[in-house]
Design a protein around this motif. Structure first.
Motif, PDB file in Angstrom:
ATOM      1  N   ARG A  67     100.486  53.765 101.296  1.00  0.00           N
ATOM      2  CA  ARG A  67     101.532  52.738 101.242  1.00  0.00           C
ATOM      3  C   ARG A  67     101.074  51.527 100.440  1.00  0.00           C
ATOM      4  O   ARG A  67     101.865  50.913  99.714  1.00  0.00           O
ATOM      5  CB  ARG A  67     101.939  52.344 102.666  1.00  0.00           C
ATOM      6  N   ALA A  68      99.790  51.181 100.578  1.00  0.00           N
ATOM      7  CA  ALA A  68      99.271  50.038  99.808  1.00  0.00           C
ATOM      8  C   ALA A  68      99.344  50.292  98.309  1.00  0.00           C
ATOM      9  O   ALA A  68      99.462  49.353  97.517  1.00  0.00           O
ATOM     10  CB  ALA A  68      97.831  49.744 100.222  1.00  0.00           C
ATOM     11  N   PHE A  69      99.290  51.573  97.910  1.00  0.00           N
ATOM     12  CA  PHE A  69      99.362  51.918  96.489  1.00  0.00           C
ATOM     13  C   PHE A  69     100.758  52.381  96.073  1.00  0.00           C
ATOM     14  O   PHE A  69     100.925  52.902  94.970  1.00  0.00           O
ATOM     15  CB  PHE A  69      98.320  52.970  96.147  1.00  0.00           C
ATOM     16  N   GLY A  70     101.761  52.210  96.968  1.00  0.00           N
ATOM     17  CA  GLY A  70     103.131  52.415  96.527  1.00  0.00           C
ATOM     18  C   GLY A  70     103.919  53.539  97.153  1.00  0.00           C
ATOM     19  O   GLY A  70     105.084  53.738  96.798  1.00  0.00           O
ATOM     20  N   ALA A  71     103.343  54.290  98.089  1.00  0.00           N
ATOM     21  CA  ALA A  71     104.059  55.425  98.686  1.00  0.00           C
ATOM     22  C   ALA A  71     105.098  54.945  99.698  1.00  0.00           C
ATOM     23  O   ALA A  71     105.011  53.838 100.234  1.00  0.00           O
ATOM     24  CB  ALA A  71     103.078  56.373  99.363  1.00  0.00           C
ATOM     25  N   GLU A  72     106.086  55.797  99.956  1.00  0.00           N
ATOM     26  CA  GLU A  72     107.057  55.531 101.007  1.00  0.00           C
ATOM     27  C   GLU A  72     106.357  55.632 102.368  1.00  0.00           C
ATOM     28  O   GLU A  72     105.297  56.258 102.485  1.00  0.00           O
ATOM     29  CB  GLU A  72     108.206  56.543 100.929  1.00  0.00           C
ATOM     30  N   PRO A  73     106.930  55.046 103.421  1.00  0.00           N
ATOM     31  CA  PRO A  73     106.243  54.917 104.709  1.00  0.00           C
ATOM     32  C   PRO A  73     105.588  56.188 105.254  1.00  0.00           C
ATOM     33  O   PRO A  73     104.425  56.170 105.639  1.00  0.00           O
ATOM     34  CB  PRO A  73     107.352  54.411 105.638  1.00  0.00           C
ATOM     35  N   ASP A  74     106.317  57.308 105.297  1.00  0.00           N
ATOM     36  CA  ASP A  74     105.774  58.521 105.901  1.00  0.00           C
ATOM     37  C   ASP A  74     105.474  59.620 104.877  1.00  0.00           C
ATOM     38  O   ASP A  74     105.367  60.792 105.235  1.00  0.00           O
ATOM     39  CB  ASP A  74     106.742  59.061 106.962  1.00  0.00           C
ATOM     40  N   ALA A  75     105.330  59.238 103.626  1.00  0.00           N
ATOM     41  CA  ALA A  75     105.134  60.232 102.571  1.00  0.00           C
ATOM     42  C   ALA A  75     103.854  61.047 102.763  1.00  0.00           C
ATOM     43  O   ALA A  75     103.789  62.205 102.359  1.00  0.00           O
ATOM     44  CB  ALA A  75     105.111  59.548 101.205  1.00  0.00           C
ATOM     45  N   LEU A  76     102.855  60.461 103.364  1.00  0.00           N
ATOM     46  CA  LEU A  76     101.559  61.136 103.519  1.00  0.00           C
ATOM     47  C   LEU A  76     101.317  61.639 104.933  1.00  0.00           C
ATOM     48  O   LEU A  76     100.187  62.048 105.255  1.00  0.00           O
ATOM     49  CB  LEU A  76     100.424  60.196 103.122  1.00  0.00           C
ATOM     50  N   LEU A  77     102.346  61.663 105.766  1.00  0.00           N
ATOM     51  CA  LEU A  77     102.148  62.079 107.158  1.00  0.00           C
ATOM     52  C   LEU A  77     101.621  63.513 107.237  1.00  0.00           C
ATOM     53  O   LEU A  77     100.689  63.795 107.990  1.00  0.00           O
ATOM     54  CB  LEU A  77     103.452  61.953 107.946  1.00  0.00           C
ATOM     55  N   GLY A  78     102.199  64.428 106.464  1.00  0.00           N
ATOM     56  CA  GLY A  78     101.739  65.812 106.491  1.00  0.00           C
ATOM     57  C   GLY A  78     100.294  65.950 106.062  1.00  0.00           C
ATOM     58  O   GLY A  78      99.512  66.697 106.674  1.00  0.00           O
ATOM     59  N   VAL A  79      99.913  65.226 105.009  1.00  0.00           N
ATOM     60  CA  VAL A  79      98.518  65.252 104.550  1.00  0.00           C
ATOM     61  C   VAL A  79      97.610  64.679 105.627  1.00  0.00           C
ATOM     62  O   VAL A  79      96.529  65.203 105.899  1.00  0.00           O
ATOM     63  CB  VAL A  79      98.365  64.464 103.231  1.00  0.00           C
ATOM     64  N   ALA A  80      98.038  63.592 106.263  1.00  0.00           N
ATOM     65  CA  ALA A  80      97.243  62.967 107.324  1.00  0.00           C
ATOM     66  C   ALA A  80      97.053  63.918 108.506  1.00  0.00           C
ATOM     67  O   ALA A  80      95.965  63.988 109.088  1.00  0.00           O
ATOM     68  CB  ALA A  80      97.912  61.673 107.784  1.00  0.00           C
ATOM     69  N   VAL A  81      98.098  64.652 108.853  1.00  0.00           N
ATOM     70  CA  VAL A  81      97.997  65.633 109.942  1.00  0.00           C
ATOM     71  C   VAL A  81      97.007  66.738 109.570  1.00  0.00           C
ATOM     72  O   VAL A  81      96.194  67.166 110.394  1.00  0.00           O
ATOM     73  CB  VAL A  81      99.389  66.225 110.263  1.00  0.00           C
ATOM     74  N   ALA A  82      97.053  67.192 108.313  1.00  0.00           N
ATOM     75  CA  ALA A  82      96.119  68.221 107.856  1.00  0.00           C
ATOM     76  C   ALA A  82      94.671  67.727 107.948  1.00  0.00           C
ATOM     77  O   ALA A  82      93.775  68.467 108.382  1.00  0.00           O
ATOM     78  CB  ALA A  82      96.448  68.629 106.422  1.00  0.00           C
ATOM     79  N   ILE A  83      94.435  66.481 107.545  1.00  0.00           N
ATOM     80  CA  ILE A  83      93.085  65.910 107.615  1.00  0.00           C
ATOM     81  C   ILE A  83      92.607  65.864 109.060  1.00  0.00           C
ATOM     82  O   ILE A  83      91.464  66.232 109.369  1.00  0.00           O
ATOM     83  CB  ILE A  83      93.068  64.496 106.997  1.00  0.00           C
ATOM     84  N   GLU A  84      93.478  65.443 109.966  1.00  0.00           N
ATOM     85  CA  GLU A  84      93.062  65.311 111.368  1.00  0.00           C
ATOM     86  C   GLU A  84      92.865  66.681 112.019  1.00  0.00           C
ATOM     87  O   GLU A  84      91.994  66.836 112.884  1.00  0.00           O
ATOM     88  CB  GLU A  84      94.096  64.490 112.139  1.00  0.00           C
ATOM     89  N   LEU A  85      93.641  67.675 111.622  1.00  0.00           N
ATOM     90  CA  LEU A  85      93.421  69.030 112.133  1.00  0.00           C
ATOM     91  C   LEU A  85      92.062  69.564 111.698  1.00  0.00           C
ATOM     92  O   LEU A  85      91.338  70.174 112.495  1.00  0.00           O
ATOM     93  CB  LEU A  85      94.533  69.969 111.649  1.00  0.00           C
ATOM     94  N   LEU A  86      91.694  69.328 110.441  1.00  0.00           N
ATOM     95  CA  LEU A  86      90.382  69.777 109.981  1.00  0.00           C
ATOM     96  C   LEU A  86      89.275  69.009 110.702  1.00  0.00           C
ATOM     97  O   LEU A  86      88.235  69.574 111.041  1.00  0.00           O
ATOM     98  CB  LEU A  86      90.254  69.606 108.468  1.00  0.00           C
ATOM     99  N   HIS A  87      89.502  67.722 110.943  1.00  0.00           N
ATOM    100  CA  HIS A  87      88.539  66.930 111.710  1.00  0.00           C
ATOM    101  C   HIS A  87      88.305  67.557 113.084  1.00  0.00           C
ATOM    102  O   HIS A  87      87.156  67.686 113.542  1.00  0.00           O
ATOM    103  CB  HIS A  87      89.065  65.507 111.853  1.00  0.00           C
ATOM    104  N   ASN A  88      89.377  67.957 113.753  1.00  0.00           N
ATOM    105  CA  ASN A  88      89.243  68.583 115.064  1.00  0.00           C
ATOM    106  C   ASN A  88      88.519  69.926 114.979  1.00  0.00           C
ATOM    107  O   ASN A  88      87.733  70.275 115.862  1.00  0.00           O
ATOM    108  CB  ASN A  88      90.613  68.752 115.713  1.00  0.00           C
ATOM    109  N   ALA A  89      88.754  70.662 113.898  1.00  0.00           N
ATOM    110  CA  ALA A  89      88.022  71.911 113.690  1.00  0.00           C
ATOM    111  C   ALA A  89      86.527  71.641 113.550  1.00  0.00           C
ATOM    112  O   ALA A  89      85.681  72.333 114.139  1.00  0.00           O
ATOM    113  CB  ALA A  89      88.552  72.634 112.449  1.00  0.00           C
ATOM    114  N   PHE A  90      86.181  70.619 112.751  1.00  0.00           N
ATOM    115  CA  PHE A  90      84.778  70.240 112.586  1.00  0.00           C
ATOM    116  C   PHE A  90      84.166  69.846 113.929  1.00  0.00           C
ATOM    117  O   PHE A  90      83.011  70.189 114.223  1.00  0.00           O
ATOM    118  CB  PHE A  90      84.651  69.063 111.614  1.00  0.00           C
ATOM    119  N   LEU A  91      84.915  69.113 114.755  1.00  0.00           N
ATOM    120  CA  LEU A  91      84.391  68.673 116.045  1.00  0.00           C
ATOM    121  C   LEU A  91      84.052  69.856 116.938  1.00  0.00           C
ATOM    122  O   LEU A  91      83.013  69.857 117.616  1.00  0.00           O
ATOM    123  CB  LEU A  91      85.410  67.777 116.759  1.00  0.00           C
TER     124      LEU A  91
END
Length: 350
Positions: A67-91
């Motif tokens: 958002r700081a670089f110009g994206a719409e509010p929830d444009a990266l929600l899916g990417v963020a969910v993917a990152i957190e799922l991989l984080h949980n896999a690593f854990l």
């Protein structure tokens, strides 16, 4: 000097935002997970870590940077969910490799379901992470989507390289390590997937591929290093209920933290011999008395104080690099949140 009241306000503000992000991302993770059979042996265990409250730092970094670089509010929600799922896999895999007993205030998957089921759950979370990322990038320009996938693949490999190095140090009983070795380790093991990747992907998509990503690596490294060192210190001086993981767990596992490296370089005589004996042992062979003795030596030789000062120096550099990394970002609540995270890293207790 920042007052206790200022620290409390900072922690409250940052953690309030993180809780909001965590709620949305947790719902996204659980919605993405299959709910068929076998529930008892696979899909049930896969849901356990995503269901437990976490810091949500990675998705918060990704979404605010976008958002700081110009994206719409929830444009990266899916990417963020993917990152957190991989984080949980690593854990899940980390807890198996480390023999950890606690994760986010509860027993680890390996402790409750066994090692084999835990490994399957970790593999499943990693697979679903890729599925979520594929769906999230379908709406992007194909070249931009390829760049996002390249960032994701690079992050996963760097993280694995760091994990392998840390395990290798323990397997080969490596003792001759310096602070630079530690920084190189956490650049791979922590910084790439905790700070650098979420920031770079957020800026990449938010700017439509136009942002200069190099300054984000410099900031992300110093910010991520301070985050990891603070985590290492909390494992030594924190409260288990607040921290959410096993206190002194790193010492039981024989992890080569910055604090332990300093102690190894400073200890002499019988103290150095005790440390060599401690490092040669496996987790099951490290008694409570032995671990407490090593912890006392960290106080005696000033290793805790050294670690604090080292991390504070890194954090000062992170503050300088922040302005370079976000020179082209737009002012607003997301940039304010990202800026507040730098002092928060050192003020936090979980």
């Amino acid at each position: 000097m920042t007052s206790t009241a200022d620290h409390a306000d900072l922690i409250s503000e940052v953690e309030g935002h993180l809780r909001k992000v965590a709620k949305v991302v947790r719902r996204g993770m659980l919605d993405a997970l299959p709910d068929g059979e076998p529930v008892q042996w696979l899909y049930g265990p896969m849901r356990e870590y995503p269901s437990r409250p976490g810091k949500a730092l990675r998705p918060a970094l990704c979404m605010s940077a976008s958002r700081a670089f110009g994206a719409e509010p929830d444009a990266l929600l899916g990417v963020a969910v993917a990152i957190e799922l991989l984080h949980n896999a690593f854990l899940v895999h980390d807890d198996v490799a480390d023999g950890s007993e606690m994760r986010r205030g509860r027993p680890t998957l390996a402790a409750t379901h066994g090692m084999a089921a835990a490994l399957n759950a970790g593999d499943g979370l990693a697979i679903v992470s890729g599925q979520v990322l594929r769906r999230a990038t379908r709406g992007l320009d194909p070249e931009l989507a390829d760049l996002v996938w390249h960032e994701f693949d690079t992050m996963a490999l760097r993280t694995l390289e760091g994990q392998a190095t840390e395990v290798g140090w323990q397997l080969d009983n490596v003792e001759d390590l310096k602070p630079q070795d530690y920084l190189e380790l956490i650049m791979l093991k922590t910084c790439w997937y905790t700070t650098i990747h979420p920031l770079r992907v957020g800026a990449l998509v938010g700017s439509g591929g136009k942002a200069d990503l190099a300054p984000l690596v410099r900031f992300g490294f110093h910010f991520g290093a301070a985050f990891q060192i603070r985590d290492d210190l909390l494992n030594l001086v924190g409260d288990e209920k607040t921290y959410g993981k096993e206190i002194l767990g790193d010492l039981y596992e024989g992890k080569r933290t910055l604090t332990l490296m300093h102690l190894l370089s400073a200890a002499e005589g019988k103290d150095r011999a005790l440390l060599s004996d401690y490092l040669r042992r496996g987790r099951a062979e490290r008694s409570d008395d032995l671990v407490r003795s090593v912890r006392r030596l960290m106080d005696d030789y000033g290793s805790i104080g050294f670690t604090r000062e080292y991390a504070e120096g890194i954090l000062l550099v992170a503050e300088e690099y922040f302005e370079q990394a976000f020179a082209d970002a737009r002012q607003g609540p997301d940039l304010d949140f990202l800026r507040a995270l730098v002092p928060y890293v050192w003020a936090r207790w979980r």
